[in-house]
Write a protein that holds these residues in place. Structure first.
Motif, mmCIF file in Angstrom:
data_model
loop_
_atom_site.group_PDB
_atom_site.id
_atom_site.type_symbol
_atom_site.label_atom_id
_atom_site.label_comp_id
_atom_site.label_asym_id
_atom_site.label_seq_id
_atom_site.Cartn_x
_atom_site.Cartn_y
_atom_site.Cartn_z
ATOM 1 N N HIS A 57 0.848 -1.195 0.000
ATOM 2 C CA HIS A 57 0.000 0.000 0.000
ATOM 3 C C HIS A 57 0.888 1.253 0.000
ATOM 4 O O HIS A 57 2.050 1.203 0.365
ATOM 5 C CB HIS A 57 -0.897 0.019 1.236
ATOM 6 N N PHE A 58 0.308 2.361 -0.394
ATOM 7 C CA PHE A 58 0.949 3.682 -0.325
ATOM 8 C C PHE A 58 2.298 3.708 -1.054
ATOM 9 O O PHE A 58 3.282 4.235 -0.541
ATOM 10 C CB PHE A 58 1.139 4.116 1.127
ATOM 11 N N GLN A 59 2.357 3.145 -2.263
ATOM 12 C CA GLN A 59 3.628 3.084 -2.989
ATOM 13 C C GLN A 59 4.182 4.479 -3.289
ATOM 14 O O GLN A 59 5.370 4.726 -3.128
ATOM 15 C CB GLN A 59 3.447 2.306 -4.289
ATOM 16 N N GLY A 93 8.441 8.551 -2.062
ATOM 17 C CA GLY A 93 8.792 9.963 -1.949
ATOM 18 C C GLY A 93 8.171 10.846 -3.001
ATOM 19 O O GLY A 93 8.744 11.878 -3.362
ATOM 20 N N ASP A 94 6.984 10.468 -3.497
ATOM 21 C CA ASP A 94 6.290 11.274 -4.501
ATOM 22 C C ASP A 94 5.913 12.627 -3.886
ATOM 23 O O ASP A 94 5.311 12.696 -2.812
ATOM 24 C CB ASP A 94 5.031 10.538 -4.967
ATOM 25 N N LYS A 95 6.274 13.701 -4.574
ATOM 26 C CA LYS A 95 6.010 15.052 -4.050
ATOM 27 C C LYS A 95 4.524 15.336 -3.895
ATOM 28 O O LYS A 95 4.123 16.139 -3.053
ATOM 29 C CB LYS A 95 6.648 16.089 -4.971
ATOM 30 N N ASP A 96 3.700 14.702 -4.729
ATOM 31 C CA ASP A 96 2.260 14.940 -4.667
ATOM 32 C C ASP A 96 1.559 14.046 -3.647
ATOM 33 O O ASP A 96 0.345 14.133 -3.483
ATOM 34 C CB ASP A 96 1.634 14.709 -6.052
ATOM 35 N N ASN A 97 2.314 13.169 -2.999
ATOM 36 C CA ASN A 97 1.723 12.264 -2.010
ATOM 37 C C ASN A 97 2.534 12.331 -0.721
ATOM 38 O O ASN A 97 3.334 11.456 -0.391
ATOM 39 C CB ASN A 97 1.702 10.818 -2.540
ATOM 40 N N THR A 98 2.334 13.423 0.025
ATOM 41 C CA THR A 98 3.085 13.628 1.270
ATOM 42 C C THR A 98 2.457 12.910 2.450
ATOM 43 O O THR A 98 3.042 12.862 3.518
ATOM 44 C CB THR A 98 3.166 15.131 1.590
#
Length: 401
Positions: free
Chosen positions: A221-223, A228-233
């Motif tokens: 989950h939460f890949q 470290g995706d900037k749009d998924n903090t």
């Protein structure tokens, strides 16, 4: 005829060799590939590997189907599982020969004054070793080079038993900090000042019978968040899990563990045997062998797990088992969730005109709210809602005013 180069070897024309099953002209990067999937080995090698007498250790990494992007097909793991059963039909005779070699080695050791520990244990939970090793599917397995069967290298057995010995000592003394000096006798020391070889000689662990591989799954989950995706903090529930299949040794497969110890004059045989038995028992039941031991994999027990014939009969005689399980699961869902209130984190609609959703820990389906617009609220804000309906794909909820 090919010309010779300065070193006396023939100059080979690179255009004269090609895989007849893939394409019939030299590859040009500007051209589109003439195939959707391929296996990057010659056809003659493929034909040999497809034989029921082939070595699964050779088959597994070479017969992986790749796409035009160079990545392995998702169906590879299930195909490898089927092929393993074919390859292992003839492996029993080779395992028996391996056993004879091991037995002759052990008899020789006994005649030279060694204590021998030998025990066949059966997998209580799935066993996997070498999951992160190099393989086109990125989910490998350690297989013996000559036999093609799963095995446990002696170095791995030693490492697990060393940890098990430390646990036993910590329990015995009541102290969670264990001094390195206690390992020297059985496991040796790598100290620069006083390096020493351990007195216990561990041997590779092989199956005692034809192994059976089966499919298993991990569901990260939460890949994007962990990458470290900037749009998924934040680890929000707006990502879809990506199931990853991999092969494991199924429950009930026997493995024979062996080790040797040279008894000195001042040592009692009973004391040494007691220590060896103790750290192996802890290794089998508490520590585990192979990978994913933190979630229960790699445990062993004395008795072989018996399959339940009544469940097998239901599966073979009726196609309704899946439907029955689905109905049971759905009724349990209604008992657990329907009518309950939750404070959820808001998730914006991915497209205009769609309803807002909510995320809540341990709720496996998306929570779809009954509003397309929620004034004064933004993504990540908390809001109370009540589950009013349960569909196959989502929980439908109304906002508590």
């Amino acid at each position: 005829m090919n010309e010779r180069n300065n070193n006396g070897y023939h100059k080979q024309n690179p255009n004269q060799f090609h895989n007849r099953s893939s394409y019939n002209k030299p590859y040009d990067k500007a051209d589109k590939p003439q195939f959707e999937t391929f296996i990057p080995i010659p056809d003659t090698t493929k034909d040999l590997l497809k034989s029921t007498k082939s070595n699964f250790g050779l088959y597994s990494p070479r017969m992986t189907v790749l796409g035009t992007d160079g990545k392995a097909s998702k169906d590879n793991i299930s195909e490898l599982m089927i092929q393993s059963r074919s390859c292992y039909e003839n492996v029993v005779s080779f395992l028996n020969k391996k056993k004879l070699v091991m037995n002759s080695y052990i008899q020789e050791a006994k005649s030279n004054g060694y204590i021998v520990y030998e025990k066949t244990m059966y997998t209580k939970t799935p066993f996997i070793s070498g999951l992160g090793s190099g393989h086109p599917t990125e989910t490998g397995m350690i297989l013996d080079r000559n036999l093609g069967v799963p095995y446990i290298p002696a170095s791995s057995v030693k490492g697990v038993c060393r940890l098990a010995y430390a646990i036993n000592e910590a329990v015995k003394t009541g102290n969670s900090i264990v001094d390195d000096s206690i390992f020297t006798k059985y496991f040796g020391s790598t100290s620069d000042k006083n390096p020493k070889r351990g007195e216990v000689i561990f041997l590779d662990v092989y199956p005692s019978e034809k192994p059976e591989l089966k499919l298993d799954i991990m569901n990260p989950h939460f890949q994007k968040y962990y990458n470290g995706d900037k749009d998924n903090t934040k680890p929000l529930e707006n990502e879809e899990p990506v199931p990853i299949n991999f092969l494991v040794v199924s429950e009930g497969c026997g493995f024979t563990f062996r080790c040797l110890y040279k008894l000195s004059e001042n040592e009692k045989k009973e004391d040494i045997e007691k220590d060896i038995e103790a750290f192996f028992e802890t290794a089998f039941t508490e520590v585990g062998f192979g990978g994913k031991t933190a979630v229960g994999y790699g445990r062993f027990q004395n008795e072989k797990i018996q399959k339940r014939p009544q469940i097998q009969q239901q599966r073979s005689n009726s196609g309704d088992l899946k439907e029955a399980l689905s109905k049971t699961y759905k009724s349990n869902e209604e008992l657990l969730f329907k009518g309950k209130e939750y404070e959820v984190s808001l998730l914006k609609p991915k497209k205009e005109g769609k309803k807002w959703r909510g995320s809540y820990p341990n709720v496996i389906k998306p929570i779809v709210l009954n509003k397309k617009e929620i004034p004064g609220k933004s993504e990540g804000d908390k809001i109370k809602c009540r589950i009013v309906n349960i569909s196959d794909d989502a929980y439908e909820a109304e906002i508590c005013e």
